[in-house]
Design a protein around this motif. Structure first.
Motif, PDB file in Angstrom:
ATOM      1  N   PRO A 215       0.791  -1.234   0.000  1.00 53.71           N
ATOM      2  CA  PRO A 215       0.000   0.000   0.000  1.00 53.71           C
ATOM      3  C   PRO A 215       0.820   1.280   0.000  1.00 53.71           C
ATOM      4  CG  PRO A 215      -0.930  -1.588   1.539  1.00 53.71           C
ATOM      5  CD  PRO A 215       0.367  -2.169   1.056  1.00 53.71           C
ATOM      6  N   ARG A 260      -4.423   3.240  -1.746  1.00 53.51           N
ATOM      7  CA  ARG A 260      -4.663   3.643  -0.352  1.00 53.51           C
ATOM      8  C   ARG A 260      -3.464   3.226   0.480  1.00 53.51           C
ATOM      9  NH1 ARG A 260      -8.919   0.065   3.009  1.00 53.51           N
ATOM     10  NH2 ARG A 260      -8.100   0.440   5.123  1.00 53.51           N
ATOM     11  N   SER A 262      -1.044   3.032   4.212  1.00 56.42           N
ATOM     12  CA  SER A 262      -1.276   2.467   5.546  1.00 56.42           C
ATOM     13  C   SER A 262      -1.926   3.462   6.497  1.00 56.42           C
ATOM     14  CB  SER A 262       0.051   1.970   6.135  1.00 56.42           C
ATOM     15  OG  SER A 262       0.987   3.040   6.233  1.00 56.42           O
ATOM     16  N   GLY A 264      -4.410   5.382   5.475  1.00 53.82           N
ATOM     17  CA  GLY A 264      -5.756   5.592   4.978  1.00 53.82           C
ATOM     18  C   GLY A 264      -5.884   6.686   3.941  1.00 53.82           C
ATOM     19  N   GLN A 376      -4.555  -6.753  -2.508  1.00 54.67           N
ATOM     20  CA  GLN A 376      -4.897  -5.763  -1.490  1.00 54.67           C
ATOM     21  C   GLN A 376      -6.237  -6.060  -0.823  1.00 54.67           C
ATOM     22  OE1 GLN A 376      -4.388  -1.710  -2.847  1.00 54.67           O
ATOM     23  NE2 GLN A 376      -2.158  -1.854  -2.634  1.00 54.67           N
ATOM     24  N   SER A 377      -7.150  -6.695  -1.508  1.00 57.54           N
ATOM     25  CA  SER A 377      -8.424  -7.044  -0.873  1.00 57.54           C
ATOM     26  C   SER A 377      -8.187  -7.937   0.341  1.00 57.54           C
ATOM     27  CB  SER A 377      -9.348  -7.740  -1.880  1.00 57.54           C
ATOM     28  OG  SER A 377     -10.546  -8.145  -1.269  1.00 57.54           O
ATOM     29  N   TRP A 380      -6.610  -5.757   3.139  1.00 59.68           N
ATOM     30  CA  TRP A 380      -7.542  -4.891   3.869  1.00 59.68           C
ATOM     31  C   TRP A 380      -8.422  -5.715   4.802  1.00 59.68           C
ATOM     32  CZ3 TRP A 380      -4.737  -1.174   3.212  1.00 59.68           C
ATOM     33  CH2 TRP A 380      -4.398  -0.604   1.990  1.00 59.68           C
ATOM     34  N   THR A 387      -4.685   0.865  11.377  1.00 59.40           N
ATOM     35  CA  THR A 387      -3.949   1.696  10.422  1.00 59.40           C
ATOM     36  C   THR A 387      -2.497   1.795  10.859  1.00 59.40           C
ATOM     37  OG1 THR A 387      -4.470   3.740  11.609  1.00 59.40           O
ATOM     38  CG2 THR A 387      -5.980   3.089   9.834  1.00 59.40           C
ATOM     39  N   VAL A 392       0.053  -2.728   9.054  1.00 60.16           N
ATOM     40  CA  VAL A 392       0.123  -3.325   7.715  1.00 60.16           C
ATOM     41  C   VAL A 392       1.172  -4.425   7.685  1.00 60.16           C
ATOM     42  CG1 VAL A 392       0.820  -2.880   5.328  1.00 60.16           C
ATOM     43  CG2 VAL A 392      -0.795  -1.337   6.454  1.00 60.16           C
TER      44      VAL A 392
END
Length: 500
Positions: A215, A260, A262, A264, A376-377, A380, A387, A392
């Motif tokens: 990310p 996006r 880490s 946000g 990434q899905s 997340w 965050t 991450v």
């Protein structure tokens, strides 16, 4: 005279070489001003209308040769020059063919236009190759490239794509160096072909089609692209996914790539999707044209538009690109001329041209489907509401423990190659030299020195950028990793001696 070969050096205001090195820095404010415009590039000149087109295709040719410390006395030379000088090593006998491939679009496009065709092609030349052509005094090639970049007669037909100057694979390049590569290429292109030509370079072609999926790296990459004036990015289909983690359902439409980090924070850029894997046959035999023939207009937002089949290939490597591409390329445009004037039915687009035509039809980025980097899905979902970089990192570690195939190394044109595993002897020196470079320049800046136009700065910079060239990992251990080690040694020596 329109169509005549032009000088490879457009202006003494932007010298193409300075003390033997390309001007990779020192005009940052000028470059930023050139790239700041949001005016359309192709729309005022395009001869295409979406309503007349059932489907389109866009092809890009990627041209690259690395710079290596292998001249007669150990000096930096381009690998193409090395091939000419060592014709009996490996496939170096192809040097002449490669050189012709770098020039031949400068012959093909004028011939097609003169014969009533409506061709399109996107060109991606690495900075190391452009410098190598200068070092070799191949002004015959550079003049043909400048013809395509500068002559108004050919601007609607040819689009140049930006890239990383040193052909660095983005996910494993030190983040502070991404902007150095991107700006260096812009400096070099403007020096060779003029700032007005640079102002039309709005799409970006990442080396090895390598897209970060970590990310923070992806966010930094996309933000840097946008900060440097790029409007869209070419991505490989299997390096991205829908926001719910599935493959793309409409790969022939432009997407909004959502990055996006880490913390946000979110930044987006338009992505054109290169479908299928890496195979020079796809472009060499003009497969995108034939695939487009199987497609028809589709819904996008409130409009109905032609889909776009996008492909990129090495422009010189392999027998198909060397030998079959010219006839397939020429034949396709003549066929389109004869069936619809090259303006109706199935036609060729350039990337920026297609996007600008969509925008004029009311289909801006807000109407495009969204995507994110692959994997990434899952990340997340594992991260939940947490965050920050530590969270991450912990989520990535958990996913790797559960699934050994999960990776945050990014994705490239091929899924079976890692640009990281087994290359500590290149990656560690890369990281060390980059850190040393930035620390050294920070100390010099504290003294109030303006560095970017100084020879010593550019000499140190070029060694750091060259060390990050993908070829020093692509070709495996041995000669190529030895080249990397020598570049590291020289870069360290320059920083220690010239900035003492």
């Amino acid at each position: 005279m329109t169509g005549a070969l032009l000088s490879p050096e457009p202006s003494t205001d932007w010298p193409a070489l300075e003390e033997g090195l390309p001007p990779l820095s020192g005009r940052e404010a000028d470059i930023a001003a050139v790239m700041a415009s949001d005016e359309p590039v192709f729309l005022p000149r395009t001869n295409l209308a979406l309503a007349n087109i059932s489907a389109g295709f866009a092809i890009a040719l990627h041209m690259h040769q690395p710079t290596i410390p292998a001249g007669a006395t150990g000096e930096l030379v381009n690998h193409l020059q090395y091939m000419f000088e060592h014709p009996y090593d490996g496939d170096n006998h192809n040097a002449g063919t490669f050189a012709y491939c770098y020039a031949r679009l400068g012959d093909f496009i004028p011939e097609l236009v003169a014969n009533g065709c409506n061709p399109r092609v996107m060109l991606d030349y690495s900075g190391t190759l452009l410098w190598g052509l200068q070092q070799m005094d191949r002004h015959d090639i550079l003049a043909k490239l400048r013809r395509l970049a500068c002559d108004p007669a050919y601007q609607p037909y040819v689009e140049w794509l930006g890239t990383c100057w040193g052909h660095a694979v983005v996910p494993s390049t030190p983040v502070p160096d991404l902007k150095l590569h991107i700006r260096a290429w812009q400096h070099h292109f403007a020096a060779l072909f003029g700032p007005e030509a640079l102002s039309r370079v709005r799409g970006f072609s990442p080396p090895e089609m390598h897209l970060p999926n970590h990310p923070d790296v992806l966010y930094a990459f996309v933000k840097t692209l946008k900060d440097c004036g790029y409007r869209w990015l070419l991505v490989q289909e299997h390096t991205v996914e829908s926001l719910d983690g599935h493959g793309l359902s409409q790969p022939h439409l432009p997407h909004r790539l959502v990055a996006r980090n880490s913390q946000g924070e979110v930044v987006e850029i338009v992505a054109l999707v290169k479908t299928q894997g890496s195979d020079t046959k796809l472009v060499g035999q003009m497969q995108p044209y034939w695939e487009a023939k199987t497609l028809g207009q589709v819904s996008l937002g409130s409009a109905t538009v032609p889909p776009l089949v996008s492909q990129i290939s090495d422009g010189e490597n392999g027998g198909v690109m060397m030998n079959e591409f010219p006839s397939a390329f020429m034949r396709s445009w003549y066929e389109m001329r004869d069936s619809g004037g090259g303006r109706r039915g199935v036609v060729g687009f350039n990337g920026t041209e297609y996007l600008e035509l969509l925008a004029a039809a009311g289909c801006g980025p807000e109407s495009f489907p969204t995507c994110q980097a692959v994997g990434q899905s899952r990340l997340w979902a594992a991260l939940g509401e947490a965050t920050g970089p530590e969270a991450v990192a912990a989520a990535i570690a958990t996913l790797r423990a559960e699934d050994g195939s999960f990776s945050m190394e990014g994705g490239s044109w091929t899924g079976d190659r890692s640009w990281v595993v087994g290359y500590d002897n290149v990656l560690d020196p890369m990281q060390r030299l980059s850190a040393q470079f930035h620390q050294t320049m920070a100390r010099q800046s504290e003294r109030g020195e303006t560095l970017e136009r100084q020879y010593r700065y550019r000499n140190a910079l070029i060694h750091s950028l060259l060390l990050q060239t993908s070829c020093f990992r692509y070709w495996g251990q041995g000669t190529w990793t030895n080249y990397a080690e020598e570049l590291y040694r020289r870069g360290q020596a320059i920083l220690a001696h010239d900035f003492a």
